[in-house]
Design an enzyme around this catalytic site. Sequence first.
Site, PDB file in Angstrom:
ATOM      1  N   HIS A  17       0.395  -1.309   0.310  1.00 49.39           N
ATOM      2  CA  HIS A  17       0.545   0.151   0.197  1.00 49.39           C
ATOM      3  C   HIS A  17       0.943   0.788  -0.307  1.00 49.39           C
ATOM      4  CE1 HIS A  17      -2.835  -2.884   2.458  1.00 49.39           C
ATOM      5  NE2 HIS A  17      -3.752  -2.541   1.505  1.00 49.39           N
ATOM      6  N   LYS A  42     -15.359  -8.678   4.805  1.00 49.70           N
ATOM      7  CA  LYS A  42     -14.306  -8.345   5.357  1.00 49.70           C
ATOM      8  C   LYS A  42     -14.206  -8.287   7.015  1.00 49.70           C
ATOM      9  CE  LYS A  42     -10.655  -6.894   1.826  1.00 49.70           C
ATOM     10  NZ  LYS A  42     -10.056  -6.543   1.632  1.00 49.70           N
ATOM     11  N   ARG A  91      -2.607  -6.061  -8.625  1.00 52.84           N
ATOM     12  CA  ARG A  91      -1.593  -7.808  -8.457  1.00 52.84           C
ATOM     13  C   ARG A  91      -1.744  -8.134  -9.001  1.00 52.84           C
ATOM     14  NH1 ARG A  91      -3.016  -8.010  -2.708  1.00 52.84           N
ATOM     15  NH2 ARG A  91      -5.173  -7.106  -3.281  1.00 52.84           N
ATOM     16  N   SER A 129      -3.276  -7.997   2.840  1.00 51.04           N
ATOM     17  CA  SER A 129      -3.205  -7.900   4.242  1.00 51.04           C
ATOM     18  C   SER A 129      -3.593  -9.088   5.018  1.00 51.04           C
ATOM     19  CB  SER A 129      -4.129  -6.496   4.803  1.00 51.04           C
ATOM     20  OG  SER A 129      -4.201  -5.637   4.796  1.00 51.04           O
TER      21      SER A 129
HETATM   22  P1  ADP Z   1     -10.125  -3.612  -0.912  1.00 53.17           P
HETATM   23  O1  ADP Z   1     -10.473  -3.694   0.593  1.00 53.17           O
HETATM   24  O2  ADP Z   1     -10.855  -1.979  -0.900  1.00 53.17           O
HETATM   25  O3  ADP Z   1     -10.288  -3.949  -1.372  1.00 53.17           O
HETATM   26  P2  ADP Z   1      -7.447  -3.317   1.063  1.00 53.17           P
HETATM   27  O4  ADP Z   1      -6.753  -2.262   1.986  1.00 53.17           O
HETATM   28  O5  ADP Z   1      -6.957  -4.449   0.900  1.00 53.17           O
HETATM   29  O6  ADP Z   1      -8.769  -2.430   0.676  1.00 53.17           O
HETATM   30  O7  ADP Z   1      -6.639  -3.274  -0.490  1.00 53.17           O
HETATM   31  C1  ADP Z   1      -6.484  -0.861  -1.089  1.00 53.17           C
HETATM   32  C2  ADP Z   1      -6.132  -1.231  -2.646  1.00 53.17           C
HETATM   33  O8  ADP Z   1      -4.300  -1.356  -2.279  1.00 53.17           O
HETATM   34  C3  ADP Z   1      -6.375  -1.610  -3.424  1.00 53.17           C
HETATM   35  O9  ADP Z   1      -7.034  -1.303  -4.789  1.00 53.17           O
HETATM   36  C4  ADP Z   1      -5.759  -3.363  -3.653  1.00 53.17           C
HETATM   37  O10 ADP Z   1      -5.876  -3.858  -4.886  1.00 53.17           O
HETATM   38  C5  ADP Z   1      -4.006  -2.538  -3.494  1.00 53.17           C
HETATM   39  N1  ADP Z   1      -3.100  -3.509  -2.919  1.00 53.17           N
HETATM   40  C6  ADP Z   1      -2.950  -4.429  -2.142  1.00 53.17           C
HETATM   41  N2  ADP Z   1      -2.498  -4.778  -2.098  1.00 53.17           N
HETATM   42  C7  ADP Z   1      -0.912  -4.360  -2.416  1.00 53.17           C
HETATM   43  C8  ADP Z   1      -0.138  -4.487  -2.430  1.00 53.17           C
HETATM   44  N3  ADP Z   1       0.896  -5.636  -2.123  1.00 53.17           N
HETATM   45  N4  ADP Z   1       0.315  -3.702  -3.834  1.00 53.17           N
HETATM   46  C9  ADP Z   1      -0.207  -2.631  -4.401  1.00 53.17           C
HETATM   47  N5  ADP Z   1      -1.144  -2.759  -4.005  1.00 53.17           N
HETATM   48  C10 ADP Z   1      -1.870  -3.476  -3.569  1.00 53.17           C
END
Ligand code: ADP
Length: 172
Positions: A17, A42, A91, A129
């Site tokens: 992130h 979630k 990803r 996450s």
């Molecule tokens: P959501 O529940 O909206 O998917 P996340 O916190 O899981 O929220 O992810 C927020 C954003 O960050 C999403 O666009 C997700 O694809 C992106 N994301 C999650 N992990 C990574 C990573 N390792 N590298 C780049 N982007 C990521």
Amino acid sequence: MTVAIYPGTFDPLTLGHLDIINRISKLFDRVVVGIARVSTGKDVLFDLDSRMQMVTEAVAHLSNVVVAPFEGLTVRFAKEQKASVLVRGLRAVSDFDYEFMMSQMNKNLAGEIETMFVMAGLEFQFLSSSLVKEVARLGGDISAFVPGHVARLLAKKLGSASKKAPPKAKPA
Ligand code: ADP
């Protein structure tokens, strides 16, 4: 002035992130990291305040990045923030179907807001996450995947969670 939102659950914030936030902070005048109060389907480990704090601390060095909570439609949040761009991280292949569907839906809901995808850095392609939480729950070392203060919060959270667990009943 171009404003972008980067919405997500950030439960917890990972280095993947943070890599996206660092990179997009150079592309837009202002970036609003939107922390979703709850996310459909979630189970969140950290409450909204903790997630707000962990992201705020991690972006303190970026003067054009702010953190704001939101709930409900992401495009509504984008409009409230006067953002014209909605950024999502992508990803490998795992995110594509869902993100493609969401971007089409958001286009229908608010045609003036453009979704932009930023490819995850190579080293973060397999970082999520949920995986971080799973490894941390099992006692694995997650320090290479999250900022230091997040690793400490995870240890505290999962440590206290296991302390709160009722003692196992002795076999008869
Ligand atoms: P959501 O529940 O909206 O998917 P996340 O916190 O899981 O929220 O992810 C927020 C954003 O960050 C999403 O666009 C997700 O694809 C992106 N994301 C999650 N992990 C990574 C990573 N390792 N590298 C780049 N982007 C990521």
